[in-house]
Design an enzyme around this catalytic site. Structure first.
Site, PDB file in Angstrom:
ATOM      1  N   SER A 128       0.622  -1.232   0.031  1.00  0.00           N
ATOM      2  CA  SER A 128       0.134  -0.142   0.198  1.00  0.00           C
ATOM      3  C   SER A 128       0.985   1.097   0.107  1.00  0.00           C
ATOM      4  O   SER A 128       1.903   1.249   0.533  1.00  0.00           O
ATOM      5  CB  SER A 128      -0.955   0.107   1.188  1.00  0.00           C
ATOM      6  OG  SER A 128      -1.665   1.352   1.416  1.00  0.00           O
ATOM      7  N   TYR A 153      -2.472  -0.102  10.161  1.00  0.00           N
ATOM      8  CA  TYR A 153      -2.558  -1.018   8.789  1.00  0.00           C
ATOM      9  C   TYR A 153      -1.304  -0.573   7.958  1.00  0.00           C
ATOM     10  O   TYR A 153      -0.876  -1.596   7.449  1.00  0.00           O
ATOM     11  CB  TYR A 153      -3.736  -0.245   8.029  1.00  0.00           C
ATOM     12  CG  TYR A 153      -3.846  -0.627   6.633  1.00  0.00           C
ATOM     13  CD1 TYR A 153      -4.285  -2.007   6.279  1.00  0.00           C
ATOM     14  CD2 TYR A 153      -3.420   0.264   5.510  1.00  0.00           C
ATOM     15  CE1 TYR A 153      -4.055  -2.432   5.106  1.00  0.00           C
ATOM     16  CE2 TYR A 153      -3.611  -0.035   4.225  1.00  0.00           C
ATOM     17  CZ  TYR A 153      -3.991  -1.371   4.000  1.00  0.00           C
ATOM     18  OH  TYR A 153      -4.045  -1.788   2.670  1.00  0.00           O
TER      19      TYR A 153
END
Length: 324
Positions: A128, A153
């Protein structure tokens, strides 16, 4: 026939990738997904409708944390694993950091170990852009060693990349980490901004806007992302790479809302909120490396991509009196 295992394949990106592989031909595809209740499982079931009718597709419902129990259901060996399964979302991870660690880090560790013991030579990891965190050096390059993740995350994705480096170094598994930049398009998760804002526009509800609207995102259309993943599956040079997959453009939140208004033919009502914890001020991908190594060339700009998404949304949800 080549054989691929796609984890998280019932989700937004995974389901598009699976359909692309089956349409291409020459692939037997297995999807492993636990249908995490983060959003309605009926959406994931709908994502699988086309693939489930294909003779070269197999679905296995199971959790990465229980690979010891379900591993026998997976028809190894595979030529490549594309690991997209993860607990998703920056904001929810702040509320459940331990759960995110277990699924995203321990789950990746277990899958890498499973791949090692079964001789899987190629491992593509869905990372990501959030790993860059608050980094003013835009556009972001993979060789910038300053990673400043500001959410659990994001930290799990950094950990996944580093685990891949370990397995690449020790066991010669080719590991390609792809840093996705704000992927959107048909089937996008319902909690993400473009999907949520479109729903609000058509239902006449206010759009929640955090901050002054000048935060920027590098929005990347799903077909471009799938193209990048597909080339990463064939990549056969170095054993370890981290590669950005973005659109090499950065759009403000205010610009995004105006683009959605135009595509939907609706004027947005705005519900103003303070800046949210864990949100970075900007994302912006340098895609030079993806171009060199994967022949990656995104083709869809934000205006055209939003128009395609809205057309899908209108058809999917039976919107009437649609006049952009």
């Amino acid at each position: 026939m080549k054989r691929a295992l796609i984890t998280g394949g019932s989700g937004f990106i995974g389901s598009h990738l699976i359909e692309a592989l089956l349409d291409e031909g020459g692939w037997e595809v297995t999807c492993l997904d636990n249908w995490d209740p983060f959003y309605d499982s009926s959406i994931k079931e709908s994502n699988m409708e086309k693939a489930l009718k294909h003779e070269n597709f197999r679905f296995v419902k199971g959790d990465l944390l229980q690979l010891d129990q379900i591993g026998s259901e997976l028809d190894a060996p595979y030529d490549v694993i594309v690991h997209l399964a993860a607990k998703a979302g920056v904001r929810p991870s702040i509320e459940d950091p331990v759960g995110y660690y277990r699924t995203n880090v321990e789950g990746t560790q277990r899958l890498l170990e499973w791949a090692r013991t079964r001789g899987v030579p190629q491992f593509v990891f869905g990372s990501s852009s959030s790993v860059y965190g608050v980094n003013p050096n835009v556009p972001w390059r993979e060789d910038d060693d300053v990673l400043n993740p500001i959410s659990p995350y994001a930290s799990t994705k950094v950990s996944g990349e580093l685990l891949g480096h370990v397995y690449s170094s020790l066991y010669n598994i080719r590991f390609v980490a792809l840093r996705f930049f704000t992927v959107y398009g048909p089937r996008q998760r319902p909690d993400l901004a473009i999907h949520k804002f479109t729903r609000c526009l058509f239902e006449g509800r206010p759009i929640p806007k955090f901050g002054n609207g000048e935060t920027r995102r590098d929005y990347t259309y799903i077909e471009d992302i799938v193209s990048g993943i597909r080339h990463a599956m064939d990549y056969d040079q170095s054993l370890y790479e981290v590669i950005n997959l973005g659109n090499n453009d950065s759009v403000t939140l205010n610009e995004l809302i105006r683009t959605l208004e135009e595509a939907c033919g609706k004027k947005a009502l705005i519900e103003q909120h303070d800046h949210q914890l864990g949100d970075v001020p900007q994302t912006y991908a340098d895609i030079g490396k993806a171009s060199r190594l994967l022949h990656y060339a995104p083709r869809t700009n934000i205006k055209d991509g939003i128009a395609k998404f809205v057309e899908w949304y209108v058809e999917k949800h039976g919107v009437v009196n649609y006049a952009p």
